[in-house]
Motif scaffolding. Sequence first.
Motif, PDB file in Angstrom:
ATOM      1  N   THR A 177     -10.042  -8.681  -9.043  1.00 30.94           N
ATOM      2  CA  THR A 177      -9.979  -8.123  -7.693  1.00 30.94           C
ATOM      3  C   THR A 177      -8.898  -7.577  -7.171  1.00 30.94           C
ATOM      4  OG1 THR A 177     -12.162  -9.350  -7.417  1.00 30.94           O
ATOM      5  CG2 THR A 177     -11.038  -8.739  -5.511  1.00 30.94           C
ATOM      6  N   LEU A 178      -7.671  -8.407  -7.383  1.00 34.22           N
ATOM      7  CA  LEU A 178      -6.624  -7.993  -7.048  1.00 34.22           C
ATOM      8  C   LEU A 178      -5.856  -7.004  -7.578  1.00 34.22           C
ATOM      9  CD1 LEU A 178      -4.784 -11.826  -7.042  1.00 34.22           C
ATOM     10  CD2 LEU A 178      -5.389 -10.537  -4.666  1.00 34.22           C
ATOM     11  N   GLU A 179      -6.169  -6.717  -8.878  1.00 36.01           N
ATOM     12  CA  GLU A 179      -5.821  -5.483  -9.554  1.00 36.01           C
ATOM     13  C   GLU A 179      -6.587  -4.190  -9.148  1.00 36.01           C
ATOM     14  OE1 GLU A 179      -6.346  -6.379 -13.429  1.00 36.01           O
ATOM     15  OE2 GLU A 179      -4.577  -7.790 -13.704  1.00 36.01           O
ATOM     16  N   LEU A 180      -7.665  -4.423  -8.500  1.00 33.38           N
ATOM     17  CA  LEU A 180      -8.437  -3.217  -8.094  1.00 33.38           C
ATOM     18  C   LEU A 180      -7.962  -2.740  -6.693  1.00 33.38           C
ATOM     19  CD1 LEU A 180     -10.873  -1.462  -8.157  1.00 33.38           C
ATOM     20  CD2 LEU A 180     -12.368  -3.304  -6.891  1.00 33.38           C
ATOM     21  N   PHE A 181      -7.306  -3.761  -5.880  1.00 29.32           N
ATOM     22  CA  PHE A 181      -6.749  -3.131  -4.567  1.00 29.32           C
ATOM     23  C   PHE A 181      -5.403  -3.023  -4.633  1.00 29.32           C
ATOM     24  CE2 PHE A 181     -10.902  -4.784  -3.650  1.00 29.32           C
ATOM     25  CZ  PHE A 181     -11.459  -3.794  -2.862  1.00 29.32           C
ATOM     26  N   ASP A 182      -4.786  -2.091  -4.049  1.00 26.77           N
ATOM     27  CA  ASP A 182      -3.133  -2.177  -3.939  1.00 26.77           C
ATOM     28  C   ASP A 182      -2.906  -2.947  -2.701  1.00 26.77           C
ATOM     29  OD1 ASP A 182      -3.264  -0.488  -1.651  1.00 26.77           O
ATOM     30  OD2 ASP A 182      -2.636   1.517  -2.698  1.00 26.77           O
ATOM     31  N   GLU A 183      -1.672  -2.873  -2.324  1.00 25.13           N
ATOM     32  CA  GLU A 183      -1.136  -3.682  -1.488  1.00 25.13           C
ATOM     33  C   GLU A 183      -1.263  -3.318   0.156  1.00 25.13           C
ATOM     34  OE1 GLU A 183       1.847  -0.423  -2.139  1.00 25.13           O
ATOM     35  OE2 GLU A 183       0.739  -2.092  -3.455  1.00 25.13           O
ATOM     36  N   ASP A 184      -1.897  -2.233   0.288  1.00 27.30           N
ATOM     37  CA  ASP A 184      -2.699  -1.514   1.407  1.00 27.30           C
ATOM     38  C   ASP A 184      -4.108  -1.538   1.443  1.00 27.30           C
ATOM     39  OD1 ASP A 184       0.011  -1.378   2.742  1.00 27.30           O
ATOM     40  OD2 ASP A 184       0.364   0.689   1.608  1.00 27.30           O
ATOM     41  N   GLU A 185      -4.592  -2.156   0.709  1.00 28.26           N
ATOM     42  CA  GLU A 185      -6.229  -2.458   0.332  1.00 28.26           C
ATOM     43  C   GLU A 185      -6.562  -1.068   0.147  1.00 28.26           C
ATOM     44  OE1 GLU A 185      -7.598  -4.337   3.692  1.00 28.26           O
ATOM     45  OE2 GLU A 185      -6.756  -6.448   3.252  1.00 28.26           O
ATOM     46  N   PHE A 186      -6.042  -0.083  -0.538  1.00 25.95           N
ATOM     47  CA  PHE A 186      -6.661   1.189  -0.860  1.00 25.95           C
ATOM     48  C   PHE A 186      -7.272   0.694  -2.498  1.00 25.95           C
ATOM     49  CE2 PHE A 186      -3.933   2.975   1.995  1.00 25.95           C
ATOM     50  CZ  PHE A 186      -4.543   4.216   2.214  1.00 25.95           C
ATOM     51  N   ILE A 187      -8.381   1.274  -2.913  1.00 22.54           N
ATOM     52  CA  ILE A 187      -9.043   1.033  -4.170  1.00 22.54           C
ATOM     53  C   ILE A 187      -7.973   1.871  -5.177  1.00 22.54           C
ATOM     54  CG2 ILE A 187     -11.016   1.595  -5.840  1.00 22.54           C
ATOM     55  CD1 ILE A 187     -12.657   0.695  -3.260  1.00 22.54           C
ATOM     56  N   ARG A 188      -7.823   1.213  -6.162  1.00 31.96           N
ATOM     57  CA  ARG A 188      -7.019   1.887  -7.345  1.00 31.96           C
ATOM     58  C   ARG A 188      -8.234   2.586  -8.207  1.00 31.96           C
ATOM     59  NH1 ARG A 188      -1.812  -0.443  -8.129  1.00 31.96           N
ATOM     60  NH2 ARG A 188      -1.910  -2.739  -6.825  1.00 31.96           N
ATOM     61  N   THR A 189      -8.563   3.976  -8.032  1.00 35.02           N
ATOM     62  CA  THR A 189      -9.434   4.640  -8.939  1.00 35.02           C
ATOM     63  C   THR A 189      -9.425   4.596 -10.348  1.00 35.02           C
ATOM     64  OG1 THR A 189      -8.827   6.983  -8.781  1.00 35.02           O
ATOM     65  CG2 THR A 189      -9.940   5.975  -6.925  1.00 35.02           C
ATOM     66  N   GLY A 190      -7.781   4.767 -10.738  1.00 38.03           N
ATOM     67  CA  GLY A 190      -7.618   4.751 -12.264  1.00 38.03           C
ATOM     68  C   GLY A 190      -7.860   6.069 -12.657  1.00 38.03           C
ATOM     69  N   ASP A 191      -7.950   7.023 -11.677  1.00 32.05           N
ATOM     70  CA  ASP A 191      -8.108   8.441 -11.922  1.00 32.05           C
ATOM     71  C   ASP A 191      -6.941   9.351 -11.620  1.00 32.05           C
ATOM     72  OD1 ASP A 191     -10.625   8.674 -13.453  1.00 32.05           O
ATOM     73  OD2 ASP A 191     -11.640   8.019 -11.582  1.00 32.05           O
ATOM     74  N   ILE A 192      -6.571  10.325 -12.558  1.00 32.38           N
ATOM     75  CA  ILE A 192      -5.375  11.194 -12.051  1.00 32.38           C
ATOM     76  C   ILE A 192      -5.994  12.420 -11.445  1.00 32.38           C
ATOM     77  CG2 ILE A 192      -3.487  12.463 -12.759  1.00 32.38           C
ATOM     78  CD1 ILE A 192      -3.217   9.503 -13.109  1.00 32.38           C
ATOM     79  N   PHE A 193      -5.631  12.947 -10.408  1.00 28.98           N
ATOM     80  CA  PHE A 193      -6.092  14.225  -9.739  1.00 28.98           C
ATOM     81  C   PHE A 193      -4.980  15.089  -9.577  1.00 28.98           C
ATOM     82  CE2 PHE A 193     -10.002  11.667  -8.856  1.00 28.98           C
ATOM     83  CZ  PHE A 193     -10.853  12.573  -8.935  1.00 28.98           C
ATOM     84  N   GLU A 194      -5.186  16.327  -9.054  1.00 30.37           N
ATOM     85  CA  GLU A 194      -4.301  17.273  -8.766  1.00 30.37           C
ATOM     86  C   GLU A 194      -4.786  17.986  -7.422  1.00 30.37           C
ATOM     87  OE1 GLU A 194      -2.659  20.503 -11.304  1.00 30.37           O
ATOM     88  OE2 GLU A 194      -4.141  21.762 -10.254  1.00 30.37           O
ATOM     89  N   GLN A 195      -3.927  17.833  -6.147  1.00 33.58           N
ATOM     90  CA  GLN A 195      -4.319  18.088  -4.940  1.00 33.58           C
ATOM     91  C   GLN A 195      -3.929  19.610  -4.634  1.00 33.58           C
ATOM     92  OE1 GLN A 195      -2.755  15.766  -1.917  1.00 33.58           O
ATOM     93  NE2 GLN A 195      -3.851  16.797  -0.036  1.00 33.58           N
ATOM     94  N   ARG A 196      -5.011  20.357  -4.359  1.00 29.07           N
ATOM     95  CA  ARG A 196      -4.729  21.888  -3.985  1.00 29.07           C
ATOM     96  C   ARG A 196      -4.458  22.103  -2.485  1.00 29.07           C
ATOM     97  NH1 ARG A 196      -6.211  25.341  -8.446  1.00 29.07           N
ATOM     98  NH2 ARG A 196      -5.492  24.022 -10.281  1.00 29.07           N
TER      99      ARG A 196
END
Length: 520
Positions: free
Chosen positions: A382-401
């Motif tokens: 559970t600790l590894e799922l969330f970062d220090e600001d409580e965002f969920i780490r999706t584990g997916d790489i995205f490109e933002q357009r």
Amino acid sequence: MARRLSKLDLVRSGAMVGFLGPTGLDYVIAEYACTYIGAAIVPLPANIPSGDIAKIAGKAGIETVFTSVSCIDLLVNATRQNWHISTIILIGDASVRDIEDIRSTQIRETIGTQDGPLITDLRQLENDSTANEHSWQRNSAAEDSLRLILYTSGSTGLPKGVMFTEYALREYWKKALTENRGGDPELLHPMPQVDVGVSYMPQNHLMGQLNVIESIVRGGRLHFTTFGDMSSLLEDICLARPTTLTLVPRVAQAIYHAYQSGFAQQLRDTCRDRTEIEETLRYGLLGDRLMFMRTGTAPTGEEVTSFLQRAFEVPVYDMYGSTEAGYVSFENRLTSSVVTDHRLVDVPELGYLTSDTPFPRGELRIKTTFATAGYLHDKQATLELFDEDEFIRTGDIFEQRPNGEFLWIDRCSNIVKLAQGEFVSLWRLESLYVDESEIVAQLYLYADSRQDHIIGIVVPSAVFMNEHSPETGEMANENIIRDRLLAEFQRIAKQNNLKAYEIPRDVLIETTPFSRKMAC
């Protein structure tokens, strides 16, 4: 049903209740009755070893299990590994003889205490008229009450239990209601007046749960597949004639290959022209009522998606999400009614940076209204799922357009570093080779950080194997088939500008299609 389960003290509020078996009407009725009582539902994966089922059930504290006759042997094997059951409730089609066999001394000696568990069946409970005399009322539930635990990700080690609270489940129902009433601004397709769907995913998968929710909310009709292993899926879809279909990648690929095979056979065996054959397959393979399709759970190859649109003349919408976060994007745009905050984060070890040009790239991290509370009894995960600001780490790489689109690129965990330092995305390559080849039905790629190349296990398509098999039915010279497959990989690699280390150096040929049973 909730009144009966409560009256007999079979299910209590706050209890962990297991479900093991193929999804069907009895399954759904029992699951929702337990939810109404206030229990937490734990659908157990039937495609993993019995030892893993025992570990999951023991960790969750499950003592009451709803199961089908077909899964009794699996249940018995699981209970031999220090898992105590107090109650077994049979669901589905169970004959009187089946029930008596399960109540036999042998089963009692195997499961639970010396006296054995209480064994009953759903039909018996439904016929218990005395339950109507039982005074019972559901207590209001706190929003943080645990209601559902889904064990879905078992590719590396024991699956983790994703927790869903009362609040999260309410949000899923509200989302379905909003969409059904036309109040969702992100909805691009009209909802059919009569909604007919096909449910083939198990209830331990979020998609299986959502299929049922959406069908109930829309007042539609949902067909459950005949067999839990999906061996009859295409036949079931044809019989159901759905108005909508939600596809996982391997089902989309199965439809693609079935169409290609059917087209080739009709072209060879009949005098009909191509247009007639295409029309027959368009309305015959998936029925004649289809209005749109959705793809999800993992990215589906562009070639397969494009084919589905052309062949069946319906829109195919891409959805992205996860068990932990819920709906995240629709047609490459973040779902504004669900995603409350997001950001991209650098992954320098893989070469993805938010400073990349022309478009920022990185791991997508999000906050959503459907976010899980974490993993059951697994503080570290559970600790590894969330970062220090409580965002969920999706584990997916995205490109933002710039136009607001987020294009999926890869999985962080699917990348392997080879001996010469090159990074290889095995999942992306597997999808690419299968999607762009008519002779590769299934592919598993393997890489070792001590080697400078990749190899593969290939299940060739049935049409290809028939063409390369002599009349005796025996497989043709394996070297000929291997050379043909390696040449196919070279062709696809050249068309897509792949690097030399992204091309399999050698392959093993497997004639039996991959299945979940192979892993058990």
